[in-house]
Design a protein around this motif. Structure first.
Motif: not given
Length: 119
Positions: A23-31, A38-39
Protein backbone atom coordinates in the motif's frame (compact mmCIF):
# COMPACT_ATOMS: atom_id res chain seq x y z
CA UNK A 1 18.15 10.05 2.44
CA UNK A 2 16.88 9.65 -1.06
CA UNK A 3 13.69 11.47 -1.95
CA UNK A 4 12.04 8.17 -2.80
CA UNK A 5 12.50 6.57 0.61
CA UNK A 6 10.18 5.29 3.31
CA UNK A 7 11.34 5.09 6.92
CA UNK A 8 9.57 2.34 8.84
CA UNK A 9 9.76 2.79 12.61
CA UNK A 10 8.31 0.06 14.79
CA UNK A 11 8.73 0.31 18.54
CA UNK A 12 8.03 -3.43 18.80
CA UNK A 13 10.75 -4.19 16.20
CA UNK A 14 8.32 -6.20 14.11
CA UNK A 15 8.60 -6.81 10.40
CA UNK A 16 6.51 -4.72 8.06
CA UNK A 17 3.19 -6.25 7.10
CA UNK A 18 3.38 -7.12 3.35
CA UNK A 19 -0.04 -5.56 2.67
CA UNK A 20 1.04 -2.32 4.35
CA UNK A 21 4.30 -2.34 2.39
CA UNK A 22 2.44 -2.80 -0.89
CA UNK A 23 0.00 0.00 0.00
CA UNK A 24 2.81 2.43 0.88
CA UNK A 25 4.73 1.61 -2.29
CA UNK A 26 1.62 2.13 -4.40
CA UNK A 27 1.01 5.52 -2.75
CA UNK A 28 4.62 6.53 -3.43
CA UNK A 29 4.31 5.46 -7.08
CA UNK A 30 1.14 7.47 -7.55
CA UNK A 31 2.77 10.44 -5.83
CA UNK A 32 5.72 10.30 -8.21
CA UNK A 33 3.45 10.03 -11.22
CA UNK A 34 1.41 13.06 -10.17
CA UNK A 35 4.18 15.22 -8.69
CA UNK A 36 6.86 14.48 -11.26
CA UNK A 37 4.63 13.76 -14.23
CA UNK A 38 6.22 10.37 -14.78
CA UNK A 39 4.69 7.50 -16.67
CA UNK A 40 3.97 4.39 -14.55
CA UNK A 41 6.80 2.46 -16.25
CA UNK A 42 9.30 5.21 -15.30
CA UNK A 43 8.51 5.16 -11.58
CA UNK A 44 10.99 3.38 -9.31
CA UNK A 45 10.17 1.46 -6.15
CA UNK A 46 10.98 3.36 -2.95
CA UNK A 47 13.94 2.49 -0.77
CA UNK A 48 12.92 1.13 2.64
CA UNK A 49 14.86 2.18 5.73
CA UNK A 50 14.18 0.28 8.95
CA UNK A 51 16.14 1.73 11.87
CA UNK A 52 16.14 0.06 15.28
CA UNK A 53 14.50 2.64 17.48
CA UNK A 54 13.72 2.35 21.18
CA UNK A 55 12.04 -0.99 21.76
CA UNK A 56 8.89 -0.77 23.79
CA UNK A 57 8.11 -3.39 26.42
CA UNK A 58 5.07 -5.60 25.73
CA UNK A 59 2.60 -3.23 27.37
CA UNK A 60 0.25 -0.58 26.01
CA UNK A 61 2.60 2.36 25.48
CA UNK A 62 2.42 2.47 21.67
CA UNK A 63 1.31 6.08 21.44
CA UNK A 64 4.09 7.37 23.68
CA UNK A 65 6.79 5.83 21.51
CA UNK A 66 5.19 7.16 18.34
CA UNK A 67 4.75 10.64 19.84
CA UNK A 68 8.36 10.80 21.00
CA UNK A 69 9.70 9.80 17.57
CA UNK A 70 7.36 12.20 15.75
CA UNK A 71 8.38 15.03 18.08
CA UNK A 72 12.10 14.30 17.58
CA UNK A 73 11.76 14.20 13.80
CA UNK A 74 9.71 17.41 13.62
CA UNK A 75 11.78 19.46 16.06
CA UNK A 76 15.02 18.37 14.41
CA UNK A 77 13.62 19.59 11.08
CA UNK A 78 14.75 16.38 9.48
CA UNK A 79 14.91 16.44 5.75
CA UNK A 80 17.71 13.90 5.77
CA UNK A 81 17.53 10.60 7.61
CA UNK A 82 20.09 10.17 10.35
CA UNK A 83 20.67 6.75 11.86
CA UNK A 84 22.05 8.35 15.04
CA UNK A 85 18.57 9.49 16.08
CA UNK A 86 17.39 5.88 16.19
CA UNK A 87 20.39 3.91 17.42
CA UNK A 88 19.17 3.05 20.94
CA UNK A 89 17.00 -0.09 21.06
CA UNK A 90 16.44 0.10 24.84
CA UNK A 91 12.94 0.85 26.14
CA UNK A 92 12.16 4.31 27.48
CA UNK A 93 12.52 4.65 31.23
CA UNK A 94 9.53 5.42 33.44
CA UNK A 95 10.91 8.95 33.75
CA UNK A 96 11.02 9.37 29.95
CA UNK A 97 7.44 8.08 29.61
CA UNK A 98 6.36 10.57 32.29
CA UNK A 99 8.12 13.40 30.41
CA UNK A 100 6.39 12.41 27.16
CA UNK A 101 2.99 12.40 28.93
CA UNK A 102 3.68 15.79 30.48
CA UNK A 103 4.91 17.32 27.23
CA UNK A 104 1.97 16.18 25.11
CA UNK A 105 -0.59 16.79 27.85
CA UNK A 106 0.57 20.40 28.17
CA UNK A 107 0.65 20.77 24.39
CA UNK A 108 -2.95 19.52 24.05
CA UNK A 109 -4.13 21.70 26.93
CA UNK A 110 -2.46 24.78 25.44
CA UNK A 111 -3.74 24.02 21.95
CA UNK A 112 -7.30 23.55 23.22
CA UNK A 113 -7.19 26.81 25.16
CA UNK A 114 -5.84 28.77 22.19
CA UNK A 115 -7.98 27.12 19.53
CA UNK A 116 -11.45 26.64 21.02
CA UNK A 117 -13.95 24.69 18.97
CA UNK A 118 -16.62 26.84 17.41
CA UNK A 119 -20.10 25.90 18.53
Amino acid sequence: MKSNSIIFLCSLHRKLNPAMKKSCEQAMRIGQQVRLGKAPRDVKDPTWITPKSHRQPPINLYGFYVLRHAYNIITAGLTEFTEEMFNDPSPFSDSEIYQIRQHWGLFMFDFHNNHPLEE
